[in-house]
Enzyme design. Structure first.
Site, PDB file in Angstrom:
ATOM      1  N   ASN A  43       0.735  -1.249   0.139  1.00  0.00           N
ATOM      2  CA  ASN A  43       0.088  -0.093  -0.253  1.00  0.00           C
ATOM      3  C   ASN A  43       0.862   1.180   0.087  1.00  0.00           C
ATOM      4  OD1 ASN A  43      -0.337  -1.276   2.920  1.00  0.00           O
ATOM      5  ND2 ASN A  43      -1.314   0.706   3.361  1.00  0.00           N
ATOM      6  N   ASP A  44       0.787   2.271   0.954  1.00  0.00           N
ATOM      7  CA  ASP A  44       1.142   3.488   0.881  1.00  0.00           C
ATOM      8  C   ASP A  44       2.807   3.439   0.306  1.00  0.00           C
ATOM      9  OD1 ASP A  44      -1.217   3.671   1.975  1.00  0.00           O
ATOM     10  OD2 ASP A  44      -0.211   4.641   3.747  1.00  0.00           O
ATOM     11  N   GLN A  60       4.521   0.369   2.178  1.00  0.00           N
ATOM     12  CA  GLN A  60       3.739  -0.605   2.853  1.00  0.00           C
ATOM     13  C   GLN A  60       3.832  -1.691   2.402  1.00  0.00           C
ATOM     14  OE1 GLN A  60       1.787   0.468   6.300  1.00  0.00           O
ATOM     15  NE2 GLN A  60       3.926   1.258   6.127  1.00  0.00           N
ATOM     16  N   TYR A 103       3.688   1.195  10.531  1.00  0.00           N
ATOM     17  CA  TYR A 103       2.858   2.134   9.422  1.00  0.00           C
ATOM     18  C   TYR A 103       3.353   3.118   8.957  1.00  0.00           C
ATOM     19  CZ  TYR A 103      -1.650  -0.090  10.511  1.00  0.00           C
ATOM     20  OH  TYR A 103      -2.866  -0.881  10.842  1.00  0.00           O
ATOM     21  N   GLU A 224      -5.754  11.087   6.677  1.00  0.00           N
ATOM     22  CA  GLU A 224      -4.239  10.275   6.771  1.00  0.00           C
ATOM     23  C   GLU A 224      -3.293  11.025   6.033  1.00  0.00           C
ATOM     24  OE1 GLU A 224      -5.681   5.764   7.726  1.00  0.00           O
ATOM     25  OE2 GLU A 224      -6.002   6.286   5.706  1.00  0.00           O
TER      26      GLU A 224
END
Ligand code: FRU
Length: 484
Positions: A43-44, A60, A103, A224
């Protein structure tokens, strides 16, 4: 702090999972222009930076499950956005302070060191995790090469955040102005309003909460992945808000990502104005922006989105999601809009220009193209493009609507996304094996989407009166893997 046994255990497990890299590469949807995970879930983008000419792109990463799971940071590096090297997953959730996920976070390059700041996520089983039952630790770690990491240092816990926020605080992004370090973090307040918390520090290690930024009217419950960045003489705040109401031509995805212009000074009197979405397509979220050594502001986004009601068949091939192309940001002449363009390095991927195959109806059809770039200029009244039979881009001057839509199965549940344009002058489009990015009006509006061609159809059909067309087949980017 570190726990060498736990780290070694995780590294062995990752090595095992990454034995599958070559079979992931055989996936019919494996990407050729975009950075995909070696195996598993991505992800990110995290920790984006450039040091001594090398771009570091962390992300991520859940290597053990293509549906997501334990979050690590994976690391790619490239000198030129064409040759990439995957060097491993240097940050694992191997301490009590980050046991439920390393994270998202960011990088600051200083004195030859890449300084990384991230959120160590801790969740209590069975708890709702909003008002209680979740810790968001701000953690610091240093590296010179993106591969070997110092031990982790805990900088802040929820006790250090202001009282008005819930347990949801995350995604530190750091920068330095004069002799002060600034940090922004995304937050969800107890009255369900998205905020950005600002912290300051004189040494990058001891931080104090300063104040929060938000809008007068509530704009979603959680923001976010915040970033404050300059372009020309203006400052912008990029956020990924959750909880906006859907509208016909805006906020069509479950969550959004976009930018506010900051009028005034975010350190004192300011206003957040004119929110614009970075991308109108189905698959875009959590972008990060960094300044490279040439002084370019570059954005890379996650070409995926959490909790979507559409899917990706790549899960069957043990991987899911990708990052967007790196996009250079500039300001429009009137100063009101950010323009995005794939970095110019990608022009080196162009093979010889393809000549059009004229069709009696005025349509142009190109057969069997799999990865390519299309440039259209002088687009006027209407435009219609069909990719791989099922994916359609349509522009109609009378209604002013531009849409990206699917017929057939290639969208895996994706339907239609659209926007209103005053005019359409130019279009630049990158088509990868299973991903498309479309840049309109010099990149004032962008659509990114995954798509999955059926029946091995790789045709391109263009209907556009008097357009000036340029089309190139592209060479793939080259990725090497540390343990292959
Ligand atoms: C955004 C996000 C971040 C978080 C990370 C966890 O997609 O939810 O806020 O740090 O993903 O993977």
């Amino acid at each position: 702090m570190n726990d060498q046994n736990k780290t070694a255990e995780y590294q062995a497990k990752i090595k095992e999972a990454e034995k599958n890299i070559s079979s992931v590469q055989q996936s019919p949807y494996a990407l050729k222009l975009h950075m995909m995970p070696p195996v598993g879930w991505l992800n990110d983008p995290n920790g984006l930076c450039q040091k001594d000419g090398i771009y570091h792109i962390f992300f991520q990463y859940s290597p053990f499950d293509a549906r997501g799971g334990e979050k690590f940071w994976g690391h790619m590096q490239t000198p030129d956005f064409i040759h990439y090297e995957y060097t491993g997953a240097p940050l694992a959730p191997d301490l009590p302070i980050d046991r439920n996920g390393v994270y998202s976070g960011s990088a600051l390059v200083e004195d030859g060191i890449i300084k990384l700041y991230y959120t160590g996520n801790v969740k209590e089983k069975g708890s709702e995790g909003i008002m209680e039952g979740r810790d968001a630790n701000t953690i610091y770690v240093e590296t010179k090469d993106g591969i070997n990491m110092s031990s982790k240092k805990l900088l802040m816990t929820n006790e250090d955040y202001p009282d008005f926020v819930t347990r949801h605080v995350r995604d530190p992004k750091i920068w330095k102005e004069d002799d002060t370090y600034y940090m922004v973090q995304g937050a969800w307040s107890k009255d369900y309003k998205g905020h950005v918390l600002i912290f300051t520090s004189k040494n990058g290690i001891n931080w104090n909460y300063s104040h929060a930024l938000t809008t007068a009217e509530t704009f979603g419950y959680m923001w976010e992945c915040p970033t404050i960045f300059p372009l020309a003489d203006s400052h912008f705040l990029s956020i990924s808000p959750q909880g906006l109401a859907h509208e016909e031509f805006r906020y069509q995805n479950i969550y959004q990502a976009g930018y506010f212009q900051i009028d005034g000074d975010f350190k004192g009197k300011y206003e957040l104005n004119n929110f614009q979405e970075w991308d109108m397509g189905f698959d875009f979220y959590a972008p990060q922006i960094f300044e490279d050594e040439k002084g370019r502001q570059i954005l890379i986004g996650w070409m995926g989105i959490p909790d979507a009601d559409y899917s990706n068949p790549t899960i069957e091939d043990s991987w899911q999601h990708t990052l967007t192309l790196p996009r250079e940001l500039t300001l429009s002449a009137d100063g009101k809009q950010i323009l995005q363009r794939p970095v110019s390095e990608l022009e080196k991927l162009r093979k010889e220009q393809i000549l059009p195959d004229e069709h009696p109806s005025g349509e142009i059809i190109y057969k069997d193209l799999s990865i390519y770039e299309l440039l259209l200029n002088n687009v006027s009244s209407s435009l219609s493009i069909t990719i791989a039979k099922d994916l359609h881009l349509d522009w109609n001057e009378e209604t002013g609507v531009f849409s990206l839509s699917f017929t057939g199965k290639a969208g895996y549940g994706r339907t239609e996304r659209k926007t209103k344009l005053e005019k359409l002058e130019d279009l630049q489009m990158f088509v990868d094996t299973s991903a498309i990015e479309v840049y309109l009006n010099k990149g004032a509006v962008v659509f990114a989407s995954r798509f999955y061609p059926m029946e091995n159809n790789h045709d391109l059909l263009i209907q556009c009166n008097d357009c000036i067309r340029k089309l190139w087949e592209l060479s793939p980017i080259k990725t090497t893997y540390h343990n292959q």
